[in-house]
Motif scaffolding. Structure first.
Motif, mmCIF file in Angstrom:
data_model
loop_
_atom_site.group_PDB
_atom_site.id
_atom_site.type_symbol
_atom_site.label_atom_id
_atom_site.label_comp_id
_atom_site.label_asym_id
_atom_site.label_seq_id
_atom_site.Cartn_x
_atom_site.Cartn_y
_atom_site.Cartn_z
ATOM 1 N N SER A 150 0.809 2.803 3.244
ATOM 2 C CA SER A 150 0.563 1.369 3.454
ATOM 3 C C SER A 150 -0.272 1.200 4.714
ATOM 4 N N PHE A 151 0.095 1.948 5.736
ATOM 5 C CA PHE A 151 -0.630 1.852 7.004
ATOM 6 C C PHE A 151 -2.086 2.290 6.831
ATOM 7 N N MET A 152 -2.284 3.392 6.115
ATOM 8 C CA MET A 152 -3.656 3.881 5.898
ATOM 9 C C MET A 152 -4.495 2.810 5.229
ATOM 10 N N ASP A 153 -3.903 2.128 4.262
ATOM 11 C CA ASP A 153 -4.641 1.114 3.539
ATOM 12 C C ASP A 153 -5.011 -0.050 4.456
ATOM 13 N N GLU A 154 -4.073 -0.402 5.315
ATOM 14 C CA GLU A 154 -4.328 -1.495 6.248
ATOM 15 C C GLU A 154 -5.474 -1.106 7.190
ATOM 16 N N MET A 155 -5.483 0.158 7.591
ATOM 17 C CA MET A 155 -6.550 0.631 8.472
ATOM 18 C C MET A 155 -7.896 0.637 7.755
ATOM 19 N N ILE B 250 1.774 0.126 -5.031
ATOM 20 C CA ILE B 250 2.091 -1.259 -5.407
ATOM 21 C C ILE B 250 1.855 -2.197 -4.219
ATOM 22 N N ALA B 251 2.362 -1.794 -3.043
ATOM 23 C CA ALA B 251 2.221 -2.659 -1.862
ATOM 24 C C ALA B 251 0.745 -2.873 -1.521
ATOM 25 N N ASN B 252 -0.053 -1.844 -1.693
ATOM 26 C CA ASN B 252 -1.481 -1.980 -1.386
ATOM 27 C C ASN B 252 -2.178 -2.910 -2.373
ATOM 28 N N ALA B 253 -1.746 -2.865 -3.619
ATOM 29 C CA ALA B 253 -2.305 -3.795 -4.607
ATOM 30 C C ALA B 253 -1.903 -5.229 -4.250
ATOM 31 N N VAL B 254 -0.666 -5.412 -3.851
ATOM 32 C CA VAL B 254 -0.197 -6.761 -3.475
ATOM 33 C C VAL B 254 -0.996 -7.273 -2.274
ATOM 34 N N ARG B 255 -1.269 -6.393 -1.336
ATOM 35 C CA ARG B 255 -2.054 -6.766 -0.152
ATOM 36 C C ARG B 255 -3.438 -7.258 -0.551
ATOM 37 N N ARG B 256 -4.042 -6.547 -1.474
ATOM 38 C CA ARG B 256 -5.406 -6.926 -1.877
ATOM 39 C C ARG B 256 -5.402 -8.191 -2.722
ATOM 40 N N LEU B 257 -4.287 -8.388 -3.402
ATOM 41 C CA LEU B 257 -4.175 -9.570 -4.256
ATOM 42 C C LEU B 257 -3.852 -10.830 -3.460
ATOM 43 N N THR B 258 -2.983 -10.680 -2.461
ATOM 44 C CA THR B 258 -2.448 -11.874 -1.783
ATOM 45 C C THR B 258 -2.799 -11.945 -0.305
ATOM 46 N N GLY B 259 -3.317 -10.856 0.252
ATOM 47 C CA GLY B 259 -3.558 -10.828 1.691
ATOM 48 C C GLY B 259 -2.303 -10.524 2.484
ATOM 49 N N GLU B 260 -1.191 -10.380 1.773
ATOM 50 C CA GLU B 260 0.088 -10.195 2.443
ATOM 51 C C GLU B 260 0.439 -8.706 2.515
ATOM 52 N N ARG B 261 0.742 -8.219 3.708
ATOM 53 C CA ARG B 261 1.151 -6.815 3.850
ATOM 54 C C ARG B 261 2.668 -6.764 3.829
ATOM 55 N N LEU B 262 3.224 -6.202 2.770
ATOM 56 C CA LEU B 262 4.685 -6.100 2.673
ATOM 57 C C LEU B 262 5.129 -4.800 3.326
ATOM 58 N N THR B 263 6.089 -4.888 4.210
ATOM 59 C CA THR B 263 6.454 -3.723 5.010
ATOM 60 C C THR B 263 7.901 -3.294 4.797
ATOM 61 N N GLN B 264 8.569 -3.929 3.855
ATOM 62 C CA GLN B 264 9.966 -3.555 3.617
ATOM 63 C C GLN B 264 10.222 -3.327 2.153
ATOM 64 N N LEU B 265 11.009 -2.304 1.878
ATOM 65 C CA LEU B 265 11.516 -2.123 0.517
ATOM 66 C C LEU B 265 12.888 -2.766 0.460
ATOM 67 N N PRO B 266 13.273 -3.320 -0.702
ATOM 68 C CA PRO B 266 12.403 -3.568 -1.838
ATOM 69 C C PRO B 266 11.362 -4.626 -1.510
ATOM 70 N N LEU B 267 10.171 -4.481 -2.116
ATOM 71 C CA LEU B 267 9.068 -5.391 -1.828
ATOM 72 C C LEU B 267 9.402 -6.795 -2.323
ATOM 73 N N LYS B 268 9.281 -7.747 -1.419
ATOM 74 C CA LYS B 268 9.560 -9.143 -1.806
ATOM 75 C C LYS B 268 8.414 -10.018 -1.319
#
Ligand code: FES
Ligand code: FES
Lengths: 164, 724
Positions: free
Chosen positions: B530-535, B701-719
């Motif tokens: 997730s971090f790599m993707d954010e970078m 999944i989290a990286n797809a959500v980030r690209r879709l919504t701009g939101e970086r989810l950092t906790q499991l389970p992803l909400k």
């Protein structure tokens, strides 16, 4: 008290002390049919699914008294190696099982669904097949369910009678 | 029945040179950079020898194989079948080397009395890779032994003979293996079996159907829960629902008089009921009043507080270059993962019979050797007097790497002199699981002018995985300074970055955590990828390019690049949102198997929906490509379940929920409709398969959500946050 039912084509009369005993215990421990599985005992996983009068039932939470006079089918009676039920045939073709523990429950749930909805859509499958598989075989199961529907249609005139 | 089993006389004993790759601990071997401390490096060899190439009994075909008079071969497997397809893979290997049709090989779980006991465990994705060399050699040895014997019986030279489907043929004469073996009571074990060329294998490398397929589709009684013995009773053990409870005393006066009760058993550390039926045992159990000492006021927030980087002690497990000095130009993110349950559908269970100084234990376990040892110790028997008969496992996932209930059932059986069956209720399964530990990760990095990472640091804290396990010798963790399970996936795989470090923190939790399929991999990869993707987003670089440019060109790095390229091509990776769907990429290396995944995700009714997952994995030589695909599909779906839904809570000192449903898991409707798997072969021996695909799924999944919504989810389970 005495309870009688037909299971996999055979008439049985059993004597139970507590008529609320779950059907699953009678089937596994009294009748020694081990194909129907115990997973949770609380109607929450579907491992114990079998058919009562052609309907899928979670037998861990089904008091045996309700089975009086009814017809029960378990995985052992659904089909066999010589004459697999279309759902079992489809499961073999798609190589569905992993650990296998949940599989009889899913196969019974699918067979019951096909009794009602011969050509289920993905939505029908999502809404009706709600057992749990921890190994994550859902992807192959979905393919197998569609395949089973095809196989059933191919042999639609042949009904799958219980042989014992 | 002709059998070559009891013919140890005349055996020339020899040891194989066991080659084969490293198994689960391969991750340690990959990191030549870890354990720089010379003492630690010194014991690295020992750590690695705990698992890997299979080393028990690799020189005696007679304890592995039996030939039956109808010319079938029984292969006694020291590895358990828990769904991963090991039985099928080893049957393929044996059939090819023996030159016999696969349907003539019947694989059974080796009972401990056969002598073929795995002194470690079934786990760590090592069964096929570990047995690859020794089992083929054993099979080739048996073929050579049979040829030699046939040459006597047929009066022909060995080179006049050929083997075809279990029959030895020469000069118009022929004998089946069974006929050859009949009457022979001394075998000479050849020194150097000649293996066939892999090209000539008929089964290895082919997607042959699982050999246990029909047993599982027709409902055969193959599991531990199905085991029984004549005259069997049922047991139940009283367990506290509170965390950390210590048994003090019990009053069983009422329970003793209840219907069906045979005996109440008071041991120093537990109290149990033996009754005529399961239901009667359960009812009586509930009537026993037990006094426990326990923690009452523990809640999830306390666990989160304990589980925070900076608490406890730390060990640098990987280091290159300089540490991050000023955090100005850098990004720091925190990630958390929750407690996870195994939730395998078959509860833990056992049938035990102890009589006349002998114990028979029928059980689904991943640790035959350990179970045998523990029963022997507690009942004061020799290990040889304890016969463990393993069954198929209704799911393993690491849950059955510890089976102390075998000891409890054995004590119950000893007390009543009859076989006793004992299994966990579902509530007990949830509360007395050995959970996937919660984790916390702090990751920092900064970019250089080119937009690549200059420094990357991963600090993480995890509950124990291997530290407290009966499988790991107690002297190891303090010396290593890190939990060999928790650190899986915790290493930086972008070793082209000039400066990086990975730091493991250890804290103690008040409840047991342990092996959960893929160990630390799921949590660590979720955080790091997730971090790599954010970078990559910060660097305004394509996520693929950003990764590829920072992977070193060493052998494992090249294999990692290959899977990333393969998955990108296959999924046609794009960072555009098309029809409400976005893609997310992530990759990991686990036990020397690189795997990359792309998830295609949309948001429907405020829920994350995973439509498609593409997987590219390089497990080396694929013994059974279909079963490798099945493992990928299973890991993807189990991973979706873990990262989108699953979470155990601590409420007033109790672990909850205690049933499926409230413990939410993926159902059919949550599984992707498409899972596309590409297999690469970057090495010529089989590698780990059953766990590596669990790595990338969370971040994909989290990286797809980030690209879709701009939101970086950092906790499991992803909400998703409320406003999306
Ligand atoms: S055992 Fe009946 S639903 Fe789980
Ligand atoms: S196949 Fe293992 S739980 Fe479904």
């Amino acid at each position: 008290m005495k309870i009688s039912f037909i299971i996999n084509g055979m008439s049985k009369i059993i004597d139970v002390e507590d008529e609320n005993t779950p059907l699953l215990y009678i089937i596994r421990d009294v009748l020694d049919l081990k194909g129907t599985k115990f997973g949770c005992g609380k109607a929450a996983c579907g491992a114990c699914t079998l058919h009562v009068n052609n309907e899928a039932v979670r037998s861990c939470s089904y008091p045996v008294k309700f089975a009086e006079g009814k017809e029960i089918i378990t995985i052992e009676g659904l089909g066999n190696r010589a004459k697999p039920h279309p759902v079992q045939q489809a499961w073999i073709e798609e190589i569905v099982p992993q650990c296998g523990y949940c599989q009889p429950g899913f196969i019974m749930a699918t067979a019951a669904l096909l009794n009602k909805v011969p050509r289920p859509t993905d939505k029908d499958i999502d809404n009706n097949i709600i057992n749990i598989c921890r190994c994550g075989t859902y992807y192959r199961m979905r393919k197998a369910i569609h395949r089973a529907a095809e196989l059933s249609a191919e042999s639609s005139s042949t009904s799958f009678k219980i042989t014992d | 029945m002709a059998t070559n089993k009891n013919s140890n006389k005349g055996v020339s004993r020899r040891k194989f040179l066991v080659k084969g790759g490293l198994g689960t601990l391969g991750v340690l071997a990959v990191g030549t950079y870890i354990f720089r401390n010379p003492i630690r490096r010194g014991i690295l060899g020992k750590v690695n020898s705990l698992e890997m190439p299979y080393t028990d009994n690799t020189d005696k075909p007679m304890i592995w194989f039996e030939i039956t008079s109808d010319n079938f071969i029984r292969l006694h497997s020291p590895k358990m079948e828990m769904g991963q397809g090991t039985f099928t893979g080893i049957a393929q290997m044996a059939a090819d080397e023996l030159s016999i049709a696969m349907h003539r090989i019947k694989v059974v779980h080796a009972a401990s009395s056969t002598g073929n006991v795995d002194s470690f465990a079934t786990g760590g994705s090592t069964s096929i890779s570990g047995l690859w060399q020794p089992l083929r050699e054993l099979s080739a040895m048996l073929r050579t032994m049979l040829l030699k014997e046939a040459s006597h019986k047929l009066n022909l030279d060995i080179d006049q003979l050929i083997v075809e489907d279990g029959t030895i043929i020469g000069k118009g004469k022929q004998l089946t293996f069974a006929q050859v073996a009949d009457g022979v009571d001394e075998w000479v074990v050849p020194d150097s079996p000649v293996l066939k060329d892999i090209k000539d294998y008929k089964y290895v490398g082919k997607p042959v159907p699982r050999i246990d397929l029909e047993d599982k589709v027709f409902g055969d009684p193959i599991f531990g829960m199905d085991a029984q013995m004549p005259n069997m009773l049922y047991g139940a053990v009283v367990r506290s629902s509170k965390i950390g409870s210590v048994f003090v005393s019990a009053d069983s006066t009422t329970a003793e008089k209840m219907p069906g009760v045979v005996k109440i058993i008071h041991e120093a550390d537990f109290v149990a009921v033996v009754a005529n039926s399961m239901i009667e045992a359960e009812n009586a159990k509930n009537a026993i009043e037990v006094i426990w000492e326990s923690y009452d006021n523990l809640n999830t927030k306390d666990i989160v507080e304990i589980m925070t980087v900076g608490n406890g002690s730390s060990t640098i497990i990987q280091k290159k270059g300089k540490a991050l000095k000023e955090k100005d130009n850098s990004l720091t993110m925190e990630f958390r993962t929750p407690i996870g349950a195994h939730a395998q559908i078959e509860p833990n269970g056992v049938v035990a019979f102890v009589k006349d100084g002998k114990a028979i234990i029928k059980i689904s376990t991943q640790v035959v050797g350990l179970t045998r040892k523990e029963v022997a110790q507690r009942l004061d028997l020799d290990v040889e007097q304890v016969i463990v008969e393993p069954t198929f496992l209704g799911g393993g996932f690491g849950r059955r790497l510890h089976t102390p209930h075998a000891v409890q059932a054995a004590l119950m059986s000893k007390a009543v002199g009859r076989p006793v069956k004992y299994f966990f209720s579902r509530k007990e399964e949830f509360q007395h699981d050995m959970f996937r530990p919660p984790t916390h990760h702090v990751i920092s990095g900064n970019l250089n002018e080119e937009g690549l990472l200059n420094v990357l640091e991963h600090e993480f804290v995890s509950g124990d995985v291997g530290n407290d396990s009966a499988l790991i010798p107690g002297f190891l963790p303090p010396i290593i300074g890190a939990d060999i399970g928790a650190i899986r996936g915790g290493f930086i795989q972008y070793t082209g970055i000039p400066n990086f470090r990975s730091v493991y923190w250890h804290v103690d939790l008040p409840f047991a955590t342990s092996w959960w399929r893929s160990l630390g991999l799921l949590a660590n990869t979720f955080a790091m990828e997730s971090f790599m993707d954010e970078m990559a987003i910060r660097a305004q670089m394509n996520a693929v390019e950003f990764r590829l440019r920072q992977i070193a060109d060493d052998p494992i790095g090249i294999r990692l690049k290959n899977v990333i390229n393969a998955v990108t091509d296959k999924a046609k990776y794009s960072e555009n949102i098309v029809e409400g769907r976005a893609m997310g990429l992530a990759a990991s290396i686990d036990a020397n198997t690189p795997c990359a995944q792309i998830a295609e995700v949309s948001i429907v009714n405020h829920e994350i929906v995973v439509h498609k997952v593409t997987v590219a994995m390089d497990p080396g030589l694929a013994v059974n490509p279909d079963q490798i695909r099945a493992q990928c599909e299973g890991c993807v779906i189990m991973g979706i379940s873990a990262v989108l839904y699953e979470q155990m809570f601590v409420e007033n000192g109790e672990l909850a929920p205690t049933i499926y449903g409230p413990y939410k898991m993926a159902l059919m409707k949550n599984a992707p409709k498409e899972i596309d798997v590409v297999l690469l072969q970057g090495k010529d021996t089989p590698g780990a398969v059953g766990e590596p695909p669990l790595g990338p799924i969370g971040a994909a999944i989290a990286n797809a959500v980030r690209r879709l919504t701009g939101e970086r989810l950092t906790q499991l389970p992803l909400k998703l946050p409320k406003y999306i």
